[in-house]
Enzyme design. Structure first.
Site, PDB file in Angstrom:
ATOM      1  N   PRO A   2       0.776  47.589   6.418  1.00  0.00           N
ATOM      2  CA  PRO A   2       0.784  46.609   5.342  1.00  0.00           C
ATOM      3  C   PRO A   2      -0.536  46.613   4.565  1.00  0.00           C
ATOM      4  O   PRO A   2      -1.594  46.417   5.134  1.00  0.00           O
ATOM      5  CB  PRO A   2       0.974  45.274   6.067  1.00  0.00           C
ATOM      6  CG  PRO A   2       1.364  45.622   7.457  1.00  0.00           C
ATOM      7  CD  PRO A   2       0.821  46.974   7.731  1.00  0.00           C
ATOM      8  N   GLU A   3      -0.437  46.867   3.298  1.00  0.00           N
ATOM      9  CA  GLU A   3      -1.587  46.710   2.404  1.00  0.00           C
ATOM     10  C   GLU A   3      -1.286  45.496   1.535  1.00  0.00           C
ATOM     11  O   GLU A   3      -0.357  44.748   1.808  1.00  0.00           O
ATOM     12  CB  GLU A   3      -1.802  47.992   1.589  1.00  0.00           C
ATOM     13  CG  GLU A   3      -2.070  49.195   2.494  1.00  0.00           C
ATOM     14  CD  GLU A   3      -2.331  50.488   1.743  1.00  0.00           C
ATOM     15  OE1 GLU A   3      -2.805  50.432   0.596  1.00  0.00           O
ATOM     16  OE2 GLU A   3      -2.063  51.564   2.312  1.00  0.00           O
ATOM     17  N   HIS A  95       7.117  42.528  21.918  1.00  0.00           N
ATOM     18  CA  HIS A  95       6.003  42.473  20.969  1.00  0.00           C
ATOM     19  C   HIS A  95       6.080  41.273  20.038  1.00  0.00           C
ATOM     20  O   HIS A  95       5.399  41.216  19.026  1.00  0.00           O
ATOM     21  CB  HIS A  95       5.942  43.767  20.168  1.00  0.00           C
ATOM     22  CG  HIS A  95       5.879  44.981  21.041  1.00  0.00           C
ATOM     23  ND1 HIS A  95       4.854  45.209  21.940  1.00  0.00           N
ATOM     24  CD2 HIS A  95       6.729  46.019  21.197  1.00  0.00           C
ATOM     25  CE1 HIS A  95       5.065  46.352  22.588  1.00  0.00           C
ATOM     26  NE2 HIS A  95       6.204  46.851  22.155  1.00  0.00           N
TER      27      HIS A  95
END
Length: 282
Positions: A2-3, A95
DNA sequence: CTTTGGGCCTGGACGC
DNA sequence: TGCGTCCAGGCCCAAA
Protein backbone atom coordinates in the site's frame (compact mmCIF):
# COMPACT_ATOMS: atom_id res chain seq x y z
CA UNK A 1 2.26 -2.79 -0.96
CA UNK A 2 0.00 0.00 0.00
CA UNK A 3 1.28 3.40 -1.03
CA UNK A 4 -0.60 6.68 -0.79
CA UNK A 5 -3.42 5.78 -3.24
CA UNK A 6 -4.13 2.47 -1.53
CA UNK A 7 -4.16 4.08 1.91
CA UNK A 8 -6.48 6.79 0.61
CA UNK A 9 -8.78 4.09 -0.74
CA UNK A 10 -8.83 2.43 2.67
CA UNK A 11 -9.55 5.79 4.28
CA UNK A 12 -12.51 6.36 1.99
CA UNK A 13 -13.82 2.93 2.81
CA UNK A 14 -13.48 3.43 6.55
CA UNK A 15 -14.75 6.99 6.85
CA UNK A 16 -18.48 6.30 6.33
CA UNK A 17 -18.32 3.24 8.58
CA UNK A 18 -16.51 4.85 11.50
CA UNK A 19 -17.18 8.58 11.51
CA UNK A 20 -19.67 9.59 14.16
CA UNK A 21 -19.76 6.06 15.56
CA UNK A 22 -18.66 4.86 18.95
CA UNK A 23 -16.20 1.98 19.33
CA UNK A 24 -18.13 -0.46 21.47
CA UNK A 25 -15.59 -3.26 21.37
CA UNK A 26 -11.90 -3.51 20.45
CA UNK A 27 -10.08 -6.81 20.21
CA UNK A 28 -6.29 -6.89 20.14
CA UNK A 29 -5.17 -10.40 19.32
CA UNK A 30 -1.42 -10.15 19.80
CA UNK A 31 0.99 -7.91 21.76
CA UNK A 32 2.76 -6.38 18.78
CA UNK A 33 2.87 -5.84 15.06
CA UNK A 34 6.02 -4.14 13.86
CA UNK A 35 6.11 -2.41 17.24
CA UNK A 36 4.35 -3.27 20.49
CA UNK A 37 0.86 -1.84 20.81
CA UNK A 38 0.80 1.16 23.17
CA UNK A 39 -0.10 0.77 26.83
CA UNK A 40 -3.79 0.16 27.51
CA UNK A 41 -4.56 0.22 23.79
CA UNK A 42 -7.95 -1.48 24.11
CA UNK A 43 -9.02 0.44 27.21
CA UNK A 44 -8.13 3.80 25.71
CA UNK A 45 -10.15 3.09 22.55
CA UNK A 46 -13.21 1.39 23.96
CA UNK A 47 -16.20 3.71 24.26
CA UNK A 48 -14.61 6.52 22.26
CA UNK A 49 -16.45 8.21 19.41
CA UNK A 50 -14.70 8.60 16.05
CA UNK A 51 -14.66 12.20 14.87
CA UNK A 52 -12.92 11.67 11.52
CA UNK A 53 -10.78 9.29 9.51
CA UNK A 54 -7.91 11.16 7.89
CA UNK A 55 -4.70 10.31 6.09
CA UNK A 56 -1.18 11.72 6.24
CA UNK A 57 1.27 10.18 3.75
CA UNK A 58 0.73 6.42 4.20
CA UNK A 59 -0.67 6.77 7.71
CA UNK A 60 -4.32 6.49 8.64
CA UNK A 61 -5.37 8.91 11.38
CA UNK A 62 -8.52 8.10 13.32
CA UNK A 63 -9.39 11.13 15.45
CA UNK A 64 -11.32 10.42 18.63
CA UNK A 65 -13.64 12.54 20.74
CA UNK A 66 -11.17 12.80 23.63
CA UNK A 67 -8.38 14.20 21.43
CA UNK A 68 -6.50 10.96 21.05
CA UNK A 69 -5.57 9.89 17.53
CA UNK A 70 -5.27 6.28 16.45
CA UNK A 71 -2.38 6.03 13.99
CA UNK A 72 -2.40 3.09 11.64
CA UNK A 73 0.10 1.94 9.05
CA UNK A 74 -0.55 -0.93 6.65
CA UNK A 75 3.09 -1.79 6.11
CA UNK A 76 3.56 -4.17 3.21
CA UNK A 77 0.73 -6.61 3.55
CA UNK A 78 -1.79 -4.86 5.78
CA UNK A 79 -5.41 -4.55 4.76
CA UNK A 80 -8.78 -3.81 6.25
CA UNK A 81 -12.03 -5.67 5.84
CA UNK A 82 -15.34 -3.99 6.60
CA UNK A 83 -18.48 -5.84 7.62
CA UNK A 84 -21.84 -4.16 7.88
CA UNK A 85 -24.42 -4.79 10.58
CA UNK A 86 -25.95 -8.00 9.29
CA UNK A 87 -22.96 -9.48 7.47
CA UNK A 88 -21.83 -12.90 8.58
CA UNK A 89 -18.38 -12.70 10.15
CA UNK A 90 -15.80 -15.30 9.13
CA UNK A 91 -13.79 -17.32 11.62
CA UNK A 92 -10.81 -15.22 12.75
CA UNK A 93 -7.75 -15.82 10.57
CA UNK A 94 -4.23 -16.28 11.87
CA UNK A 95 -3.28 -12.80 10.68
CA UNK A 96 -6.38 -10.92 11.82
CA UNK A 97 -4.72 -8.83 14.51
CA UNK A 98 -7.22 -6.16 15.52
CA UNK A 99 -11.01 -6.05 15.41
CA UNK A 100 -13.14 -2.94 15.96
CA UNK A 101 -16.89 -2.97 16.48
CA UNK A 102 -19.08 0.12 16.34
CA UNK A 103 -22.38 0.85 18.02
CA UNK A 104 -23.99 0.77 14.57
CA UNK A 105 -23.05 -2.89 14.34
CA UNK A 106 -20.19 -2.60 11.84
CA UNK A 107 -17.01 -4.62 12.26
CA UNK A 108 -13.60 -3.60 10.96
CA UNK A 109 -10.87 -6.23 10.87
CA UNK A 110 -7.20 -5.33 10.42
CA UNK A 111 -5.19 -8.13 8.84
CA UNK A 112 -1.43 -8.09 8.25
CA UNK A 113 0.43 -11.36 7.52
CA UNK A 114 3.91 -9.83 7.42
CA UNK A 115 3.35 -7.48 10.34
CA UNK A 116 5.25 -4.58 8.82
CA UNK A 117 2.32 -2.43 9.79
CA UNK A 118 1.70 -0.96 13.21
CA UNK A 119 -0.83 0.90 15.32
CA UNK A 120 -0.18 3.59 17.86
CA UNK A 121 -2.33 5.91 19.91
CA UNK A 122 -1.21 9.54 20.16
CA UNK A 123 -2.33 11.42 23.25
CA UNK A 124 -4.15 14.74 22.79
CA UNK A 125 -1.86 17.29 21.16
CA UNK A 126 0.96 14.85 20.56
CA UNK A 127 0.17 13.84 16.98
CA UNK A 128 2.36 16.40 15.21
CA UNK A 129 5.39 15.47 17.26
CA UNK A 130 4.88 11.75 16.78
CA UNK A 131 8.11 10.07 15.72
CA UNK A 132 6.63 8.72 12.51
CA UNK A 133 4.96 11.95 11.43
CA UNK A 134 7.16 14.79 12.62
CA UNK A 135 9.59 14.86 9.71
CA UNK A 136 7.27 14.10 6.81
CA UNK A 137 7.50 16.30 3.74
CA UNK A 138 4.55 17.85 1.88
CA UNK A 139 1.49 15.91 0.82
CA UNK A 140 1.91 15.42 -2.94
CA UNK A 141 -1.74 16.30 -3.61
CA UNK A 142 -1.65 19.51 -1.60
CA UNK A 143 -0.91 23.02 -2.85
CA UNK A 144 2.34 22.94 -0.87
CA UNK A 145 3.73 20.46 -3.36
CA UNK A 146 4.74 21.92 -6.73
CA UNK A 147 7.76 22.24 -9.02
CA UNK A 148 9.63 24.93 -7.11
CA UNK A 149 9.05 23.21 -3.77
CA UNK A 150 10.24 19.89 -5.15
CA UNK A 151 13.29 21.54 -6.73
CA UNK A 152 14.19 23.13 -3.40
CA UNK A 153 13.91 19.79 -1.60
CA UNK A 154 16.16 18.11 -4.16
CA UNK A 155 18.76 20.87 -4.24
CA UNK A 156 22.20 19.64 -3.26
CA UNK A 157 21.11 16.04 -2.99
CA UNK A 158 23.69 13.68 -4.33
CA UNK A 159 21.57 10.52 -4.40
CA UNK A 160 19.74 9.19 -7.45
CA UNK A 161 16.33 10.82 -7.92
CA UNK A 162 14.74 7.42 -7.29
CA UNK A 163 16.16 7.29 -3.77
CA UNK A 164 15.30 10.93 -3.10
CA UNK A 165 11.63 10.41 -4.01
CA UNK A 166 11.41 7.47 -1.63
CA UNK A 167 12.65 9.75 1.15
CA UNK A 168 9.44 10.76 2.91
CA UNK A 169 10.98 14.10 3.92
CA UNK A 170 11.12 15.16 0.26
CA UNK A 171 7.54 14.20 -0.53
CA UNK A 172 5.30 12.09 1.68
CA UNK A 173 3.50 8.98 0.49
CA UNK A 174 5.38 7.62 -2.51
CA UNK A 175 6.71 4.07 -2.57
CA UNK A 176 8.64 1.97 -5.04
CA UNK A 177 5.77 1.56 -7.50
CA UNK A 178 4.58 5.13 -7.91
CA UNK A 179 8.11 6.50 -7.95
CA UNK A 180 8.83 4.26 -10.95
CA UNK A 181 5.63 5.31 -12.68
CA UNK A 182 6.07 9.03 -12.04
CA UNK A 183 9.65 9.00 -13.30
CA UNK A 184 8.58 7.16 -16.44
CA UNK A 185 5.85 9.69 -17.14
CA UNK A 186 8.33 12.51 -16.55
CA UNK A 187 10.99 11.08 -18.87
CA UNK A 188 13.51 11.25 -16.05
CA UNK A 189 15.96 8.42 -15.45
CA UNK A 190 15.82 6.98 -11.92
CA UNK A 191 19.63 7.14 -11.97
CA UNK A 192 19.81 10.88 -12.51
CA UNK A 193 21.31 12.84 -9.62
CA UNK A 194 18.50 14.34 -7.58
CA UNK A 195 20.15 17.78 -7.49
CA UNK A 196 19.93 18.02 -11.30
CA UNK A 197 16.13 17.83 -11.21
CA UNK A 198 15.46 21.55 -11.19
CA UNK A 199 13.39 24.09 -13.12
CA UNK A 200 11.19 22.59 -15.81
CA UNK A 201 12.15 19.03 -14.93
CA UNK A 202 11.00 19.54 -11.36
CA UNK A 203 7.76 21.12 -12.51
CA UNK A 204 7.10 18.20 -14.83
CA UNK A 205 7.96 15.63 -12.19
CA UNK A 206 5.74 17.24 -9.56
CA UNK A 207 2.91 17.29 -12.08
CA UNK A 208 3.32 13.66 -13.08
CA UNK A 209 3.47 12.58 -9.43
CA UNK A 210 0.12 14.26 -8.86
CA UNK A 211 -1.34 12.73 -12.02
CA UNK A 212 -0.36 9.16 -11.31
CA UNK A 213 -1.53 9.33 -7.69
CA UNK A 214 -4.89 10.83 -8.66
CA UNK A 215 -5.43 8.20 -11.34
CA UNK A 216 -4.58 5.41 -8.92
CA UNK A 217 -6.94 6.80 -6.29
CA UNK A 218 -9.69 6.96 -8.88
CA UNK A 219 -9.04 3.33 -9.86
CA UNK A 220 -9.11 2.34 -6.20
CA UNK A 221 -12.35 4.19 -5.68
CA UNK A 222 -14.07 2.40 -8.51
CA UNK A 223 -12.92 -0.97 -7.26
CA UNK A 224 -14.08 -0.06 -3.77
CA UNK A 225 -17.60 0.54 -5.05
CA UNK A 226 -17.55 -2.91 -6.61
CA UNK A 227 -16.37 -4.70 -3.52
CA UNK A 228 -18.16 -3.27 -0.54
CA UNK A 229 -16.62 -5.59 2.02
CA UNK A 230 -12.98 -5.03 1.36
CA UNK A 231 -10.78 -2.05 0.93
CA UNK A 232 -7.13 -1.63 0.22
CA UNK A 233 -4.89 -3.39 -2.27
CA UNK A 234 -7.64 -3.43 -4.84
CA UNK A 235 -6.53 -0.22 -6.47
CA UNK A 236 -3.07 -1.61 -6.58
CA UNK A 237 -4.16 -4.81 -8.23
CA UNK A 238 -6.40 -3.18 -10.76
CA UNK A 239 -4.09 -0.41 -11.81
CA UNK A 240 -2.09 -0.86 -14.98
CA UNK A 241 1.53 0.02 -14.53
CA UNK A 242 3.63 1.27 -17.41
CA UNK A 243 7.00 0.08 -16.12
CA UNK A 244 6.72 -1.38 -12.61
CA UNK A 245 7.11 -5.16 -12.74
CA UNK A 246 7.39 -5.13 -16.53
CA UNK A 247 11.06 -5.87 -17.15
CA UNK A 248 11.66 -6.83 -20.78
CA UNK A 249 8.34 -5.48 -22.04
CA UNK A 250 8.02 -2.62 -24.47
CA UNK A 251 6.90 0.47 -22.62
CA UNK A 252 3.52 1.94 -23.57
CA UNK A 253 3.72 4.07 -26.68
CA UNK A 254 7.25 2.87 -27.36
CA UNK A 255 8.21 2.79 -31.04
CA UNK A 256 11.77 1.57 -30.59
CA UNK A 257 13.00 -1.89 -31.54
CA UNK A 258 12.40 -4.24 -28.64
CA UNK A 259 14.98 -6.72 -29.95
CA UNK A 260 17.63 -4.00 -29.86
CA UNK A 261 16.77 -2.25 -26.61
CA UNK A 262 15.65 -5.22 -24.53
CA UNK A 263 12.64 -3.23 -23.40
CA UNK A 264 12.07 -2.01 -19.87
CA UNK A 265 15.14 -2.39 -17.70
CA UNK A 266 15.23 -3.67 -14.15
CA UNK A 267 18.11 -2.55 -11.97
CA UNK A 268 18.75 -2.47 -8.22
CA UNK A 269 19.08 0.84 -6.42
CA UNK A 270 19.69 0.94 -2.68
CA UNK A 271 18.62 -2.67 -2.48
CA UNK A 272 15.31 -2.16 -4.26
CA UNK A 273 14.17 -2.97 -7.78
CA UNK A 274 13.87 -0.07 -10.20
CA UNK A 275 12.08 -0.32 -13.55
CA UNK A 276 12.56 2.20 -16.35
CA UNK A 277 12.93 2.75 -20.08
CA UNK A 278 16.48 3.76 -20.89
CA UNK A 279 15.36 5.20 -24.24
CA UNK A 280 12.72 7.57 -22.95
CA UNK A 281 14.06 8.37 -19.48
CA UNK A 282 17.18 10.50 -19.29
C1' DC B 1 24.93 17.43 7.91
C1' DT B 2 24.27 13.37 4.10
C1' DT B 3 24.32 8.71 2.62
C1' DT B 4 24.35 3.66 2.99
C1' DG B 5 23.11 -0.73 4.60
C1' DG B 6 20.93 -3.97 7.98
C1' DG B 7 16.93 -5.81 9.98
C1' DC B 8 12.20 -6.72 10.69
C1' DC B 9 8.35 -10.53 8.77
C1' DT B 10 5.86 -14.09 5.98
C1' DG B 11 3.98 -16.05 1.73
C1' DG B 12 4.77 -17.09 -2.83
C1' DA B 13 7.80 -18.22 -6.69
C1' DC B 14 11.35 -20.93 -8.08
C1' DG B 15 14.98 -24.67 -8.54
C1' DC B 16 16.58 -29.18 -7.51
C1' DT C 1 6.06 -33.90 -3.41
C1' DG C 2 9.08 -31.55 -0.46
C1' DC C 3 12.56 -28.91 0.85
C1' DG C 4 15.64 -24.81 0.74
C1' DT C 5 16.51 -20.17 -0.99
C1' DC C 6 15.35 -15.78 -2.51
C1' DC C 7 12.50 -11.91 -3.07
C1' DA C 8 8.95 -8.38 -2.08
C1' DG C 9 9.51 -3.58 0.61
C1' DG C 10 8.34 0.86 4.39
C1' DC C 11 10.67 2.53 7.83
C1' DC C 12 13.90 3.15 11.73
C1' DC C 13 18.35 3.09 13.25
C1' DA C 14 23.34 2.61 13.43
C1' DA C 15 27.42 3.61 11.23
C1' DA C 16 30.46 5.85 7.97
Amino acid sequence: MPELPEVETVRRGLAPVLEGQRLTRVLQRRPDLRFPFPDKFVERLTGRQVMSVDRRAKYLLVRLDDGQVLIGHLGMSGHVTIFEKDDVLPEPGAHDHVVFETDAGATVIFTDPRRFGFMDLARPGELDSHKMLAKLGPEPLSNAFNGPALAAALKGRNTPIKAALLDQRVVAGLGNIYVAEALFRSGISPRRKARTVQGGRAVRLAGRIRDVLLEAIEAGGSSLRDHRQTSGELGYFQHNFAVYGRAGDACPGCDCDLAKTGGIKQIVQSGRSTFYCAQRQR
